[in-house]
Design a protein around this motif. Structure first.
Motif, PDB file in Angstrom:
ATOM      1  N   MET A  11       0.947  -1.166   0.078  1.00 44.18           N
ATOM      2  CA  MET A  11       0.206  -0.116   0.017  1.00 44.18           C
ATOM      3  C   MET A  11       0.999   1.405   0.041  1.00 44.18           C
ATOM      4  N   GLU A  15       0.562   4.427  -2.303  1.00 42.98           N
ATOM      5  CA  GLU A  15       0.160   5.809  -1.880  1.00 42.98           C
ATOM      6  C   GLU A  15       1.230   6.779  -2.285  1.00 42.98           C
ATOM      7  N   PHE A  38      -6.653   7.551   1.643  1.00 47.05           N
ATOM      8  CA  PHE A  38      -6.085   6.594   0.833  1.00 47.05           C
ATOM      9  C   PHE A  38      -6.053   5.272   1.653  1.00 47.05           C
ATOM     10  N   ILE A  39      -5.811   5.045   2.813  1.00 46.26           N
ATOM     11  CA  ILE A  39      -5.814   4.026   3.690  1.00 46.26           C
ATOM     12  C   ILE A  39      -7.139   3.412   3.654  1.00 46.26           C
ATOM     13  N   TRP A  42      -7.853   1.983   0.432  1.00 47.44           N
ATOM     14  CA  TRP A  42      -7.330   0.652   0.083  1.00 47.44           C
ATOM     15  C   TRP A  42      -7.944  -0.628   0.285  1.00 47.44           C
ATOM     16  N   ASN A  47      -7.016  -3.538  -6.060  1.00 47.04           N
ATOM     17  CA  ASN A  47      -5.725  -2.782  -6.154  1.00 47.04           C
ATOM     18  C   ASN A  47      -4.736  -3.807  -6.671  1.00 47.04           C
ATOM     19  N   ARG A  61      -6.426   0.764  -9.767  1.00 44.26           N
ATOM     20  CA  ARG A  61      -7.175   0.587  -8.834  1.00 44.26           C
ATOM     21  C   ARG A  61      -8.577   0.668  -9.363  1.00 44.26           C
TER      22      ARG A  61
END
Length: 151
Positions: A11, A15, A38-39, A42, A47, A61
């Motif tokens: 990740m 990012e 973003f997290i 995810w 992804n 994504r």
């Protein structure tokens, strides 16, 4: 050139690449990068890392609903941009959407992003533009000319 999508495992790589690539557009619009957003996204998105001839060069994504595949991110490391990888990735992205039984593929892109030209070349059409953010769509046919495998 062999382009493959493989399930993303890092990740932080995704990012960092996304934040770096988007920073000039965000700066222009006074948007502050939100790492927590973003997290959180995810875990909700599909992804993939993009590999060109075995070398990781970017991320892609997706999200989905019953009839639509949403291209949430297509990010290439700067040193791999302009080499045809984005174009070949879009061919795989279209096939990915077809495999999800979608009838259309949607994306959003900042109006000054050079990728707009590529999307138009690939037959995406603009549906709306609001505050410099363009929404584009690609209507999917039922034919399946490509085949990809999920790794």
């Amino acid at each position: 050139m062999d382009i493959q999508f493989k399930s993303a495992s890092e990740m932080k790589y995704a990012e960092s690449l996304t934040q770096s690539n988007m920073s000039r557009y965000y700066l222009t619009r006074n948007i502050v990068w939100d790492s927590n957003l973003f997290i959180n996204n995810w875990a909700k998105l599909d992804n993939f890392d993009i590999f060109a001839d075995g070398l990781r060069v970017g991320v892609v994504r997706f999200s989905y609903n019953e009839s639509t595949t949403f291209l949430r991110d297509l990010q290439l490391s700067p040193e791999f941009q302009g080499k045809g990888i984005g174009s070949k990735s879009l061919d795989i992205i279209v096939e990915h959407a077809r495999q999800h039984k979608s009838t259309k593929l949607l994306l959003r892109v900042f109006s000054e992003n050079p990728a707009v030209k590529l999307y138009k070349e690939k037959k995406f059409t603009q549906t709306v533009e609001v505050n410099g953010l363009i929404e584009m769509e690609f209507i999917l046919s039922s034919s399946l000319p490509f085949s990809i495998t999920r790794v």
